[in-house]
Design an enzyme around this catalytic site. Structure first.
Site, PDB file in Angstrom:
ATOM      1  N   ASP A  90       1.003  -1.043   0.159  1.00 53.31           N
ATOM      2  CA  ASP A  90      -0.013  -0.022  -0.251  1.00 53.31           C
ATOM      3  C   ASP A  90       1.132   0.950  -0.548  1.00 53.31           C
ATOM      4  O   ASP A  90       1.499   1.947   1.015  1.00 53.31           O
ATOM      5  CB  ASP A  90      -0.648  -0.113   1.275  1.00 53.31           C
ATOM      6  N   LYS A 120       1.410   8.474   0.412  1.00 53.74           N
ATOM      7  CA  LYS A 120       2.133   7.974   1.753  1.00 53.74           C
ATOM      8  C   LYS A 120       3.124   8.452   2.291  1.00 53.74           C
ATOM      9  O   LYS A 120       4.389   8.685   1.474  1.00 53.74           O
ATOM     10  CB  LYS A 120       1.948   6.417   1.989  1.00 53.74           C
ATOM     11  N   ARG A 157     -10.881  -0.865   2.037  1.00 57.59           N
ATOM     12  CA  ARG A 157     -12.913  -0.637   1.925  1.00 57.59           C
ATOM     13  C   ARG A 157     -12.912  -1.080   1.169  1.00 57.59           C
ATOM     14  O   ARG A 157     -14.701  -1.957   0.594  1.00 57.59           O
ATOM     15  CB  ARG A 157     -13.045   0.687   3.155  1.00 57.59           C
TER      16      ARG A 157
HETATM   17  N1  BES Z   1      -3.735   0.204   5.344  1.00 60.51           N
HETATM   18  C1  BES Z   1      -3.543   1.738   6.062  1.00 60.51           C
HETATM   19  C2  BES Z   1      -3.979   1.423   6.949  1.00 60.51           C
HETATM   20  C3  BES Z   1      -2.763   1.677   8.114  1.00 60.51           C
HETATM   21  C4  BES Z   1      -2.592   1.885   8.728  1.00 60.51           C
HETATM   22  C5  BES Z   1      -2.661   0.245   8.205  1.00 60.51           C
HETATM   23  C6  BES Z   1      -1.247   2.079   8.896  1.00 60.51           C
HETATM   24  C7  BES Z   1      -1.422  -0.104   9.293  1.00 60.51           C
HETATM   25  C8  BES Z   1      -0.591   1.084   9.565  1.00 60.51           C
HETATM   26  C9  BES Z   1      -4.537   2.134   4.840  1.00 60.51           C
HETATM   27  O1  BES Z   1      -4.683   1.604   3.923  1.00 60.51           O
HETATM   28  C10 BES Z   1      -4.853   3.619   4.876  1.00 60.51           C
HETATM   29  O2  BES Z   1      -4.239   4.236   4.470  1.00 60.51           O
HETATM   30  N2  BES Z   1      -5.898   4.409   5.528  1.00 60.51           N
HETATM   31  C11 BES Z   1      -5.850   5.637   5.933  1.00 60.51           C
HETATM   32  C12 BES Z   1      -7.230   5.900   6.043  1.00 60.51           C
HETATM   33  C13 BES Z   1      -7.806   7.231   6.009  1.00 60.51           C
HETATM   34  C14 BES Z   1      -6.725   7.523   3.724  1.00 60.51           C
HETATM   35  C15 BES Z   1      -9.248   7.700   5.308  1.00 60.51           C
HETATM   36  C16 BES Z   1      -5.218   5.830   6.965  1.00 60.51           C
HETATM   37  O3  BES Z   1      -6.090   5.300   7.850  1.00 60.51           O
HETATM   38  O4  BES Z   1      -4.610   6.371   7.263  1.00 60.51           O
HETATM   39 ZN    ZN Z   2      -4.171   0.084   2.841  1.00 59.24          ZN
HETATM   40 MN    MN Z   3      -4.124   2.973   2.306  1.00 60.17          MN
END
Ligand code: BES
Ligand code: ZN
Ligand code: MN
Length: 522
Positions: A294, A301, A375
């Site tokens: 990801d 990120k 999601r």
């Molecule tokens: N895979 C990430 C969530 C995650 C964050 C897993 C930290 C492990 C450690 C997920 O896909 C994500 O990026 N979520 C975002 C959602 C936001 C953009 C609404 C998040 O949690 O920042």
């Molecule tokens: Zn993710």
């Molecule tokens: Mn993500």
């Protein structure tokens, strides 16, 4: 690791290392262990009297009995902590510490003595002890040159010279992995044999999940997860189906495809069916997020720590690990395991913020942030599993939100869902497994945060209560089916938090899933 039960006399049992757990505050060794100090001429009693060994969790004393008598070559005492807190998790931990001590001694066969009433009854004690041992013994060495098989060759239960370890990393040479664990019991009937099998299978399932987690994104691709799933199907007789982009197109899985759009690696939807129950029994469905890397996509990120996003397939890994154990044990229940697998990368074909996509269920989604991709892939997987299998209940697990780390830290996953009874079942399963989860409320007012001006829904609901709005998003795709969701972003990997962990992926919540499945066998 091989694990077996032994019941012979402790003093004549031939073993390279005998380990005896001792609780804090216990005045005397009890049961068969009480005679061990005779062999040592009372040395251990002295260690206790001096206060060198108090039974605290990190306490460890090692002794060498006189030569030539047969019996144990080494005798060690490990602290078991407080007797009042001696539950299954304490058994896992104490056996894990014994295995790690053996590892640092380069001893590859050990025996751990267990007073089976100490940790909550014979079956739970034996299962947990096997789990702790098999989890602690596991290591990931397949990408270290010269150690690909994990061990450093056949040691025949003897200490090996450290020089035999090939290509040691700078600093410490690696210890050989422990090959055999014997649990010495002071009682227990036939049920403990099955408990041992269950513990070994659960932990081996979790270790498969760990191996998949530890493998980097360029190894553990969606196609790799699919091929591992196919080998499981082969070995355990699961019905399998792997959907690629063509089949996804036919299914209308626009959400899953939109996440994969920026990547050269094709997505896969992995479906495994175990039929252990009656023909007409509605199955349980286990669904796991299999995002093999990801980057965030166009909503990229920060680079700091981005390497950890190889773990974004932890939910999928746990589902595959659980399916392995379900197959190995032949559990008498129908279970389907589903893993949507994809990368989330950037390219000229990647989905952009503001794009509107159509899910398999027909709902249109405005993609506000391409980093809220989990999601999206789960939406299509959930609607597929619900329509195709009409499951009695669905449990999904996903590293879904950073927000869950703010809410619960690293000691509990969040559990949310549309059925309080199911949430309770999942919580109980987590307690049994030592993989805890805690509920967050899926209340109606939070749903508003997902309203979109151009589409049916947005894929993000803003910063407040990010774990809850993510779960609300998922809930749209399960209809009336009983469903619970585990957000495992804070618990699936990290620095070791238990003696059976290593820094990296933990396999969490493989054993929770398994305890839940087992609790549903009628
Ligand atoms: N895979 C990430 C969530 C995650 C964050 C897993 C930290 C492990 C450690 C997920 O896909 C994500 O990026 N979520 C975002 C959602 C936001 C953009 C609404 C998040 O949690 O920042
Ligand atoms: Zn993710
Ligand atoms: Mn993500």
């Amino acid at each position: 690791m091989k694990v077996g039960l032994v019941r012979e006399d402790l003093l004549s049992h031939e073993t390279p290392l005998l380990v005896i757990p001792v609780f804090e505050g216990d005045k005397e060794l009890t049961g068969p262990a009480s005679r061990v100090d005779e062999l040592l001429g009372g040395s251990f009693a002295r260690a206790r009297k001096e206060g060198d060994f108090r039974g605290k969790e990190d306490d460890f004393s090692l002794f060498y009995p006189p030569d030539g008598e047969g019996g144990p070559e080494r005798i060690a005492f490990v602290g078991a902590g407080s007797r009042d807190e001696a539950d299954a998790e304490a058994a896992r931990k104490v056996v894990a510490r014994a295995v790690r001590r053996a590892e640092s001694l380069s001893v590859v066969v050990l025996t751990v003595h267990l007073a089976i009433e100490d940790f909550g009854g014979p079956e739970r004690t034996v299962q947990a002890a096997a789990e702790g041992g098999v989890l602690a013994g596991w290591d990931f060495r397949e990408l270290k040159s010269g150690q690909e098989n994990g061990s450093n060759g056949d040691m025949g239960g003897r200490r090996i010279s450290r020089r035999q370890a090939s290509q040691p990393p700078p600093g410490e040479p690696p210890s050989p992995v422990v090959e055999e664990l014997r649990l010495h019991l002071d009682g227990g009937g036939e049920d403990v044999e099955r408990a041992l099998e269950v513990g070994v299978a659960f932990a081996e399932g979790e270790n498969l999940a760990r191996a998949l987690q530890w493998r980097p994104g360029n190894v553990a691709t969606p196609a790799h997860l699919a091929s591992v799933a196919l080998s499981l199907a082969d070995e355990h007789g699961f019905t399998s189906r792997i959907l690629g982009p063509g089949e996804m197109q036919e299914e209308g899985m626009g959400a899953l495809l939109s996440v994969a759009a920026g990547s050269e690696q094709e997505p896969r939807l992995i479906v495994l069916e175990h039929r252990g129950g009656e023909e007409d029994q509605a199955p349980l469905a286990l669904v796991g997020k299999g995002l093999t890397f990801d980057s965030g996509g166009i909503s990229i990120k920060p680079s700091q720590g981005m390497e950890d996003m190889k773990y974004d397939m932890s939910g999928g890994a746990a589902v595959l690990g659980a399916m392995q154990a379900i197959g190995a044990l032949g559990l008498p229940i129908n279970v389907v395991g589903v893993v949507p697998a994809s990368e989330n990368l950037l390219s000229g074909k990647a989905t952009k913020p503001g794009d509107v996509i159509r899910t398999r269920a027909g709902t249109t989604v405005e993609v506000i942030n391409t980093d809220a991709e989990g999601r999206l892939i789960l939406a299509d997987a959930l609607s597929y599993v619900v329509d195709r299998f009409r499951p009695q209940a669905v449990l999904d697990c996903a590293t879904l939100t950073g927000a869950v780390v703010m809410a619960l830290g690293h000691h509990a996953a969040a559990v949310l869902g549309n059925d309080d009874g199911l949430i309770d079942e999942v919580r109980t399963a987590g307690e049994l497994a030592g993989e805890n989860c805690w509920p967050l409320p899926l209340w109606k007012p939070y749903r508003k945060q997902l309203e979109s001006t151009v589409a049916d829904m947005k894929n993000v609901g803003g910063r407040p209560a990010g774990t809850i709005t993510a779960a609300w998003f998922l809930s749209e795709f399960v209809g009336e089916t009983r469903w619970a969701h585990l957000d495992i972003a804070g618990t699936a990997y990290g620095d070791a938090r238990a003696p059976y962990h290593r820094k990296g992926g933990f396999g969490f919540p493989t054993r929770l899933l398994l305890e839940w499945v087992r609790s549903r066998i009628s």
